[in-house]
Design a protein around this motif. Sequence first.
Motif, PDB file in Angstrom:
ATOM      1  N   THR A 283       0.831  -1.207   0.000  1.00  0.00           N
ATOM      2  CA  THR A 283       0.000   0.000   0.000  1.00  0.00           C
ATOM      3  C   THR A 283       0.867   1.259   0.000  1.00  0.00           C
ATOM      4  O   THR A 283       0.339   2.361  -0.195  1.00  0.00           O
ATOM      5  CB  THR A 283      -0.966   0.019   1.200  1.00  0.00           C
ATOM      6  OG1 THR A 283      -0.223  -0.270   2.385  1.00  0.00           O
ATOM      7  CG2 THR A 283      -2.061  -1.016   1.035  1.00  0.00           C
ATOM      8  N   GLY A 284       2.146   1.116   0.236  1.00  0.00           N
ATOM      9  CA  GLY A 284       3.146   2.156  -0.034  1.00  0.00           C
ATOM     10  C   GLY A 284       2.916   3.528   0.562  1.00  0.00           C
ATOM     11  O   GLY A 284       3.264   4.526  -0.074  1.00  0.00           O
ATOM     12  N   GLY A 285       2.330   3.615   1.741  1.00  0.00           N
ATOM     13  CA  GLY A 285       2.132   4.926   2.364  1.00  0.00           C
ATOM     14  C   GLY A 285       0.701   5.418   2.264  1.00  0.00           C
ATOM     15  O   GLY A 285       0.368   6.472   2.815  1.00  0.00           O
ATOM     16  N   LEU A 286      -0.156   4.654   1.583  1.00  0.00           N
ATOM     17  CA  LEU A 286      -1.534   5.122   1.383  1.00  0.00           C
ATOM     18  C   LEU A 286      -2.319   5.150   2.693  1.00  0.00           C
ATOM     19  O   LEU A 286      -3.114   6.057   2.928  1.00  0.00           O
ATOM     20  CB  LEU A 286      -2.246   4.241   0.345  1.00  0.00           C
ATOM     21  CG  LEU A 286      -3.681   4.644   0.003  1.00  0.00           C
ATOM     22  CD1 LEU A 286      -3.753   6.076  -0.516  1.00  0.00           C
ATOM     23  CD2 LEU A 286      -4.281   3.690  -1.013  1.00  0.00           C
ATOM     24  N   ALA A 288      -1.121   5.659   5.713  1.00  0.00           N
ATOM     25  CA  ALA A 288      -0.643   6.856   6.420  1.00  0.00           C
ATOM     26  C   ALA A 288      -1.253   8.106   5.803  1.00  0.00           C
ATOM     27  O   ALA A 288      -1.698   9.013   6.506  1.00  0.00           O
ATOM     28  CB  ALA A 288       0.886   6.915   6.368  1.00  0.00           C
ATOM     29  N   SER A 289      -1.296   8.138   4.480  1.00  0.00           N
ATOM     30  CA  SER A 289      -1.824   9.314   3.796  1.00  0.00           C
ATOM     31  C   SER A 289      -3.322   9.490   4.052  1.00  0.00           C
ATOM     32  O   SER A 289      -3.806  10.611   4.248  1.00  0.00           O
ATOM     33  CB  SER A 289      -1.534   9.182   2.294  1.00  0.00           C
ATOM     34  OG  SER A 289      -2.018  10.289   1.588  1.00  0.00           O
ATOM     35  N   GLY A 359       0.607  -5.818  -8.194  1.00  0.00           N
ATOM     36  CA  GLY A 359       0.630  -6.020  -9.635  1.00  0.00           C
ATOM     37  C   GLY A 359       0.985  -4.749 -10.397  1.00  0.00           C
ATOM     38  O   GLY A 359       1.302  -3.739  -9.785  1.00  0.00           O
ATOM     39  N   PRO A 360       0.955  -4.740 -11.711  1.00  0.00           N
ATOM     40  CA  PRO A 360       0.560  -5.884 -12.550  1.00  0.00           C
ATOM     41  C   PRO A 360       1.607  -7.010 -12.566  1.00  0.00           C
ATOM     42  O   PRO A 360       1.240  -8.136 -12.853  1.00  0.00           O
ATOM     43  CB  PRO A 360       0.405  -5.263 -13.937  1.00  0.00           C
ATOM     44  CG  PRO A 360       1.265  -4.046 -13.920  1.00  0.00           C
ATOM     45  CD  PRO A 360       1.261  -3.543 -12.515  1.00  0.00           C
ATOM     46  N   ARG A 393      -4.171  -2.068  -9.929  1.00  0.00           N
ATOM     47  CA  ARG A 393      -3.219  -1.713  -8.877  1.00  0.00           C
ATOM     48  C   ARG A 393      -3.705  -0.658  -7.879  1.00  0.00           C
ATOM     49  O   ARG A 393      -3.669  -0.863  -6.674  1.00  0.00           O
ATOM     50  CB  ARG A 393      -1.916  -1.238  -9.545  1.00  0.00           C
ATOM     51  CG  ARG A 393      -0.810  -0.855  -8.568  1.00  0.00           C
ATOM     52  CD  ARG A 393       0.438  -0.372  -9.318  1.00  0.00           C
ATOM     53  NE  ARG A 393       1.487   0.017  -8.393  1.00  0.00           N
ATOM     54  CZ  ARG A 393       2.425  -0.802  -7.925  1.00  0.00           C
ATOM     55  NH1 ARG A 393       2.434  -2.058  -8.327  1.00  0.00           N
ATOM     56  NH2 ARG A 393       3.340  -0.390  -7.071  1.00  0.00           N
ATOM     57  N   THR A 394      -4.155   0.504  -8.376  1.00  0.00           N
ATOM     58  CA  THR A 394      -4.495   1.563  -7.423  1.00  0.00           C
ATOM     59  C   THR A 394      -5.796   1.242  -6.678  1.00  0.00           C
ATOM     60  O   THR A 394      -5.942   1.610  -5.510  1.00  0.00           O
ATOM     61  CB  THR A 394      -4.600   2.950  -8.099  1.00  0.00           C
ATOM     62  OG1 THR A 394      -5.564   2.875  -9.146  1.00  0.00           O
ATOM     63  CG2 THR A 394      -3.272   3.370  -8.691  1.00  0.00           C
ATOM     64  N   GLN A 397      -4.754  -1.090  -3.944  1.00  0.00           N
ATOM     65  CA  GLN A 397      -4.144  -0.358  -2.825  1.00  0.00           C
ATOM     66  C   GLN A 397      -5.217   0.328  -1.982  1.00  0.00           C
ATOM     67  O   GLN A 397      -5.161   0.308  -0.747  1.00  0.00           O
ATOM     68  CB  GLN A 397      -3.132   0.660  -3.366  1.00  0.00           C
ATOM     69  CG  GLN A 397      -1.900   0.001  -3.993  1.00  0.00           C
ATOM     70  CD  GLN A 397      -0.933   1.010  -4.610  1.00  0.00           C
ATOM     71  OE1 GLN A 397      -1.341   2.007  -5.204  1.00  0.00           O
ATOM     72  NE2 GLN A 397       0.360   0.745  -4.482  1.00  0.00           N
TER      73      GLN A 397
END
Lengths: 431, 431
Positions: A283-286, A288-289, A359-360, A393-394, A397
């Motif tokens: 999720t790369g920081g999402l 937290a964001s 992904g992808p 992908r998004t 997430q």
Amino acid sequence: MTDQNPRVQLLLTGNEIMSGDTVDSNSAMIAQRLAALAIGVYRKVTVGDDVPLLQQELTQMTHNADLVIVNGGLGPTVDDLTAEVLAAVAGVPTVEHPQAVAHLQHWCGKRNLALNAANMKQAMLPEGCEVVDNPVGSAVGFALTVNGCRVICTPGVPSELAPMMDLIVAQLAAAQDAPVERDILRLQTFGLGESSAQQMIADHISDWPAEVDLGFRAGAPQMEIKLMVDRAADLPARQWCREQLETLFGDHIIGEGGCQLAERVLALLRQRGQTLTTAESCTGGLIASMLTRIAGSSDGFHAGFVTYANEIKHAVLGVPNEVLASEGAVSEAVVRSMALGALERSGADYAIAVSGIAGPGGGSEDKPVGTVWLAWGSREDIRTRCLCWPVERTLFQTMIAAAGLDMIRRTLLGIDDEPRYFAQRGAGKGR
Amino acid sequence: MTDQNPRVQLLLTGNEIMSGDTVDSNSAMIAQRLAALAIGVYRKVTVGDDVPLLQQELTQMTHNADLVIVNGGLGPTVDDLTAEVLAAVAGVPTVEHPQAVAHLQHWCGKRNLALNAANMKQAMLPEGCEVVDNPVGSAVGFALTVNGCRVICTPGVPSELAPMMDLIVAQLAAAQDAPVERDILRLQTFGLGESSAQQMIADHISDWPAEVDLGFRAGAPQMEIKLMVDRAADLPARQWCREQLETLFGDHIIGEGGCQLAERVLALLRQRGQTLTTAESCTGGLIASMLTRIAGSSDGFHAGFVTYANEIKHAVLGVPNEVLASEGAVSEAVVRSMALGALERSGADYAIAVSGIAGPGGGSEDKPVGTVWLAWGSREDIRTRCLCWPVERTLFQTMIAAAGLDMIRRTLLGIDDEPRYFAQRGAGKGR
């Protein structure tokens, strides 16, 4: 207005809307504001900035509607044609309107601007019209009754339209014989699809009262359920419906109004004076964001870790290299270790940890794209779960970040039942 | 099609669009796709799911247009009326269309679903129509010529509409006598406003060629500049325009097409085999999230730190407590220390560090809401800057996250000139 609700049409103008360069959200705003008075819009027409086309549409509308709201074309440039068009349809000239001049003088004065010829064009309005105040911008709105139809012209800039709609809605409400104040209760849910929610209601609530309108708005990650009544006398029936839905969907209801998951989690943490930390891979920081988008998030959220690479999971969160090597980054042991590492390093009371394959690329037969391990809880009680949510992908997430927040919400509320998406998306059960 | 471009109208149907619950973006998509053939849409009408209304609109449109695209109402439920309406307008019955049945069988077969009665409704189409393939969903599109007007019916689900528009656009292109292939060059910029960009072009490029259409699309954080030509012969003129814009806006141009800042930064890092880390306070994970939204981001982004609280800035990134106490969290010394701490802990080559006051609370006379310190660069060369960008919280986070990425882009490209927003938003200069 008469006993009956007015027949309402919208006329939207703007080359940028016709070309598709701008997506029109104004007509949705107008429709929603009128819906609060139980007034529906039954037709809308959009054309470019073209006098003959606009004139033809507006003339026809005045013969078929009781109320027409025109949006756009009030500005100072040559493309702004609405006053000219309405005057032509009404068969009157445009004249300098003293109230509009006063508005422009006041508007320019507050900004230390000279009142120029381009601005003055905005004071040239159809003879006999009434001015509708623009609390924000230079262009006033204006209204005129033509062929028995009330035509109200409004600005295309959304931030100017919104406050002007307040005034228009108030006027329309005052003119209603039997005042209708549509009351909309919005319930925010996570983990329910629109069609399955509809099916569950049809299957379990056979005696739904006709006076309570039910609506859905599907979104990602949340779905909104709307319960609408038009009279205060129907509020008890709505309360009954709400209780039925609470029984049916229970802990999938996050809150009322526009409540977002992150907001609800932060409110629960604030009540207890506790904090949450995040350890995010896919999720790369999402997460937290999503938390820090909410004003005042610093009360409940102090620290987050984005540990995308294996060596960072080890170096920053202390995930043992042996575990990474033997289990792989997308595994129960790794998310558990990530959660514990984040708790230790941040001193927070609760953690969410996520590791998966967005992904992808990166999928395998064993762990296809969409596979994700979640861990959540406190030092004393870390829970884990594997889900498989194979979407773009998004969106993946977004849904997984929301699922993580949802599990903390459930933990904070002491909800032990599993959410429906565990059964639907479950790929493996943690402890 | 004849020599001239067809007169095109759109008919949109859906109660959820009329009520404002859904904002219609399909009509913008259709208009943009047709614009690629230099075909403009001159009128669009939206009505709810209502047979008499739809029938009246469509009948009128067939008399006034060469091409009508109908969007929505192709689904399996009773609200989906488009086939019935087109049949009535054409004066033909609906019949089971073998090609549509085959499509449904194939679609259900691939999903292991039984073909039910609701689905079969989607094969009942106006007699004599042609089927337009739906590569994604169960509902095929269909086309029929009525009153000399081509009517094409398309699905309301955006993800199904997009691939069907590919087919429709290809058919329309093949039918054009003098093939027009509108060629649109999109340049993505950061740090330029629409009105200032327009003014700069007017001031500096006096001999703009008429055959090159110039357009802008303002967004947050990026602004798109479009250069459009309708004939291959005009491509050299467009190239000249592009060179003029590159001279004028230079390093504010990020890239072509839909290029996003994070994408550009990741591509530059990939070229060099280098990595970036983030240390975020007020942007709260948004920079990390913008990076990890891009597929393949793991090449250039391994680790990010969200250090919202002072004690976390100290514990996780090693910012000295004395510095936090003496300078405050929003200070040059703190962002510099955050950047260095993130570089050390992640082993990355470059870092972005951000600390500021996103609001609405937390401002002071000395450091009002919107104040932010940025640090960026490598171990050997950390630059810093203070900006003041006092806008709504989430817009502030978006613009500041983008500014951080933009400074890394400039660093990787060796651009020494300061961006325009430093002068406009500058509140203090770092080293």
